[in-house]
Design a protein around this motif. Sequence first.
Motif, mmCIF file in Angstrom:
data_model
loop_
_atom_site.group_PDB
_atom_site.id
_atom_site.type_symbol
_atom_site.label_atom_id
_atom_site.label_comp_id
_atom_site.label_asym_id
_atom_site.label_seq_id
_atom_site.Cartn_x
_atom_site.Cartn_y
_atom_site.Cartn_z
ATOM 1 N N LEU A 1 0.829 -1.207 0.000
ATOM 2 C CA LEU A 1 0.000 0.000 0.000
ATOM 3 C C LEU A 1 0.859 1.251 0.000
ATOM 4 C CD1 LEU A 1 -2.875 -0.931 2.481
ATOM 5 C CD2 LEU A 1 -2.931 -0.901 -0.018
ATOM 6 N N GLY A 2 2.161 1.087 0.243
ATOM 7 C CA GLY A 2 3.058 2.201 0.002
ATOM 8 C C GLY A 2 3.570 2.933 1.219
ATOM 9 N N ALA A 3 3.564 2.319 2.374
ATOM 10 C CA ALA A 3 4.126 2.958 3.559
ATOM 11 C C ALA A 3 4.356 1.886 4.604
ATOM 12 C CB ALA A 3 3.189 4.038 4.095
ATOM 13 N N SER A 4 5.034 2.269 5.663
ATOM 14 C CA SER A 4 5.217 1.356 6.780
ATOM 15 C C SER A 4 3.865 1.070 7.413
ATOM 16 C CB SER A 4 6.143 1.987 7.820
ATOM 17 O OG SER A 4 6.118 1.246 9.022
ATOM 18 N N PRO A 5 3.667 -0.138 7.956
ATOM 19 C CA PRO A 5 2.409 -0.433 8.667
ATOM 20 C C PRO A 5 2.106 0.569 9.775
ATOM 21 C CG PRO A 5 3.599 -2.453 8.248
ATOM 22 C CD PRO A 5 4.518 -1.333 7.834
ATOM 23 N N LYS A 6 3.140 1.225 10.301
ATOM 24 C CA LYS A 6 2.878 2.215 11.354
ATOM 25 C C LYS A 6 2.249 3.486 10.797
ATOM 26 C CE LYS A 6 7.435 4.543 11.648
ATOM 27 N NZ LYS A 6 7.852 4.237 10.294
ATOM 28 N N ASP A 7 2.315 3.672 9.468
ATOM 29 C CA ASP A 7 1.748 4.867 8.838
ATOM 30 C C ASP A 7 0.487 4.590 8.028
ATOM 31 O OD1 ASP A 7 3.861 6.500 9.799
ATOM 32 O OD2 ASP A 7 5.142 5.781 8.169
ATOM 33 N N ILE A 8 0.049 3.329 8.007
ATOM 34 C CA ILE A 8 -1.154 2.942 7.265
ATOM 35 C C ILE A 8 -2.338 2.908 8.236
ATOM 36 C CG2 ILE A 8 -2.282 1.013 6.063
ATOM 37 C CD1 ILE A 8 -0.292 2.304 4.276
ATOM 38 N N PRO A 9 -3.485 3.455 7.860
ATOM 39 C CA PRO A 9 -4.649 3.403 8.764
ATOM 40 C C PRO A 9 -5.072 1.969 9.070
ATOM 41 C CG PRO A 9 -5.020 5.009 7.001
ATOM 42 C CD PRO A 9 -3.771 4.254 6.647
ATOM 43 N N ALA A 10 -5.514 1.758 10.295
ATOM 44 C CA ALA A 10 -5.940 0.421 10.717
ATOM 45 C C ALA A 10 -7.143 -0.075 9.930
ATOM 46 C CB ALA A 10 -6.252 0.430 12.209
ATOM 47 N N MET A 11 -7.844 0.821 9.255
ATOM 48 C CA MET A 11 -8.968 0.411 8.414
ATOM 49 C C MET A 11 -8.564 -0.697 7.441
ATOM 50 S SD MET A 11 -11.081 2.654 5.589
ATOM 51 C CE MET A 11 -9.752 2.571 4.392
ATOM 52 N N TYR A 12 -7.292 -0.664 7.010
ATOM 53 C CA TYR A 12 -6.838 -1.621 5.990
ATOM 54 C C TYR A 12 -6.638 -3.030 6.537
ATOM 55 C CZ TYR A 12 -6.533 2.147 2.662
ATOM 56 O OH TYR A 12 -6.855 3.184 1.814
ATOM 57 N N SER A 13 -7.014 -3.252 7.776
ATOM 58 C CA SER A 13 -7.037 -4.637 8.264
ATOM 59 C C SER A 13 -8.023 -5.467 7.457
ATOM 60 C CB SER A 13 -7.405 -4.681 9.746
ATOM 61 O OG SER A 13 -8.708 -4.160 9.961
ATOM 62 N N PHE A 14 -8.935 -4.796 6.726
ATOM 63 C CA PHE A 14 -9.874 -5.550 5.886
ATOM 64 C C PHE A 14 -9.144 -6.372 4.828
ATOM 65 C CE2 PHE A 14 -9.775 -1.621 3.216
ATOM 66 C CZ PHE A 14 -9.563 -2.185 1.962
ATOM 67 N N MET A 15 -7.906 -5.993 4.487
ATOM 68 C CA MET A 15 -7.164 -6.750 3.480
ATOM 69 C C MET A 15 -6.810 -8.144 3.990
ATOM 70 S SD MET A 15 -4.759 -3.862 1.680
ATOM 71 C CE MET A 15 -4.117 -5.059 0.513
ATOM 72 N N ALA A 16 -6.607 -8.267 5.304
ATOM 73 C CA ALA A 16 -6.323 -9.584 5.873
ATOM 74 C C ALA A 16 -7.530 -10.495 5.711
ATOM 75 C CB ALA A 16 -5.942 -9.452 7.345
ATOM 76 N N TYR A 17 -8.717 -9.932 5.859
ATOM 77 C CA TYR A 17 -9.925 -10.729 5.641
ATOM 78 C C TYR A 17 -10.044 -11.099 4.160
ATOM 79 C CZ TYR A 17 -14.784 -12.085 5.167
ATOM 80 O OH TYR A 17 -15.927 -12.778 4.864
ATOM 81 N N GLY A 18 -9.808 -10.115 3.282
ATOM 82 C CA GLY A 18 -9.910 -10.378 1.840
ATOM 83 C C GLY A 18 -8.901 -11.392 1.350
ATOM 84 N N GLY A 19 -7.807 -11.572 2.092
ATOM 85 C CA GLY A 19 -6.810 -12.562 1.714
ATOM 86 C C GLY A 19 -6.941 -13.846 2.512
ATOM 87 N N TYR A 20 -6.652 -13.782 3.794
ATOM 88 C CA TYR A 20 -6.566 -14.993 4.603
ATOM 89 C C TYR A 20 -7.908 -15.692 4.791
ATOM 90 C CZ TYR A 20 -2.033 -12.920 5.732
ATOM 91 O OH TYR A 20 -0.790 -12.360 5.661
ATOM 92 N N ALA A 21 -8.969 -14.921 5.005
ATOM 93 C CA ALA A 21 -10.272 -15.547 5.245
ATOM 94 C C ALA A 21 -10.932 -16.011 3.947
ATOM 95 C CB ALA A 21 -11.189 -14.574 5.981
ATOM 96 N N LEU A 22 -10.818 -15.200 2.883
ATOM 97 C CA LEU A 22 -11.431 -15.567 1.601
ATOM 98 C C LEU A 22 -10.521 -16.445 0.755
ATOM 99 C CD1 LEU A 22 -13.238 -12.243 0.586
ATOM 100 C CD2 LEU A 22 -14.118 -14.196 1.881
#
Length: 497
Positions: free
Chosen positions: A193-214
């Motif tokens: 997404l183009g930055a360190s995880p410390k600079d990315i909004p927590a909203m993007y935790s949805f990507m873990a669902y879109g990958g690992y869960a789906l």
Amino acid sequence: MTKKTAIIGSGISGLSAAAYLAKEGHLVHVFEKNSSAGGRARQFITENGYTFDMGPSWYWMPDIIDRFFRDFGHGATDFYELTALDPQFDMIFPDSTLSVPGTYPQLRAMFETIERGAGNRLDAFMMAAKYKYEVSMLEFVNKPCHTWWEFVSPKIVASALKLDLLSSFRSYVKKYFSDPRLIALMEFPVIFLGASPKDIPAMYSFMAYGGYALGTWYPMGGFHEVVKAMKAISEQLGARFYFNHTVEHIRADRGMVTELVINGQAHRFDAVVASSDYHHTETLLEKKYRNYDDRYWSSRTFAPSCLIYYLGFNVKIPNLKHHTLFFEHDLDTHINDIYINRKWPEKPLFYACCPSKTDPSVAPEHHENVFLLMPLATGIHDSEPIRERYLSEMIHRLEKHTGASDLAKQIDYKKSYCISDFLQDYNAYRGNAYGLANTLRQTAVWKPSIKNRKLANLFYTGQLTVPGPGVPPSIISGNIAATEVNKLKLHRYEKAV
């Protein structure tokens, strides 16, 4: 009255826009500077029998991709066979390897084995991530983002706190897990997404669902099968494709684009959608018609570029999965070299894709097809000796992990791709590979506008505008741009009446 609409570029977003506009009755003409469709998702076949996808290789968020096909009365599997990967991928650490299972119950069990209580915490994390995924993918990302008022809906307002827009992704993950391997596993989906995880909004935790869960999937024949299917739908609806056709200038008059100069010839259109690099597209306009100047672009935070090697091996490589992440070094050290130090990394992480483990059609019998990718800072010096130095390191680490030896001597096909190639093939700003970083200040309305503010019939789509980089977002971006073009058409009809 039928509208004649031009699309510049046949990447994923351009193909999406072409299909949606053709469905609405536009006479769609797609102009592509390269010899085949797909943009970064192109494919090439070597003389000795290897088939290489040039870009995307992770088939995540299958529901979003399938939604595109459903919009045209199809399903993705009407065009290609999808195979679920199990394990989804391996993640290599200095002293251990995580093999990520293909099913959620197995994934949960793995978390519990590594860290007591982590299984329950994973459930809680994924429940919250699923909520964000559903709100983001059904409500948030489908907006043209002209104004923040678009987001004033009961569901989005009610969801504001649950979306965690103001929290850091890293701090959010650490609320759930403490083992460094689990933290790295949960942070991986947001790296590009183009930055360190410390600079990315927590909203993007949805990507873990879109990958690992789906799940992680693979379209047999390669990711380019998605491109072929999208192009086929567009053509069935009447869209026409022109390859080796370079748009050299965009002419405008009285607040409207009037002509495109293509391979030296002028052509008139009623509307234009640019799926090409946003910055490059604006250089085709007179300065007075551009949305943004060079100072604006230089102030943006871009996602990484990358070094890619397409390799054919004349032996089978043991103990190598379809996807493997080499995380033997510290993630932040590599990220700092990308975003702060802006140099070639001293201790790089990298990714290996070996589709021949799943799909025998992509390599000759008893051979292996391997794609190596290492994220890089944009705009840094790129040369063949530097590329070869990093290839040697990646091959060494590949050998260490798999137990194979002398792999460099077994290479019977090799092609590298890096910053200068992204510039040459895609006019990519500073050779970027993944568009703008999805930081909070470059989200939604704060992304480059999908509409030219000075020319009523010029629109932009793709990874440098809303909703952002990646295959599913690019599909959505094409749909948003097409919807905006259709609004223009209706407005002009009303004026004419």
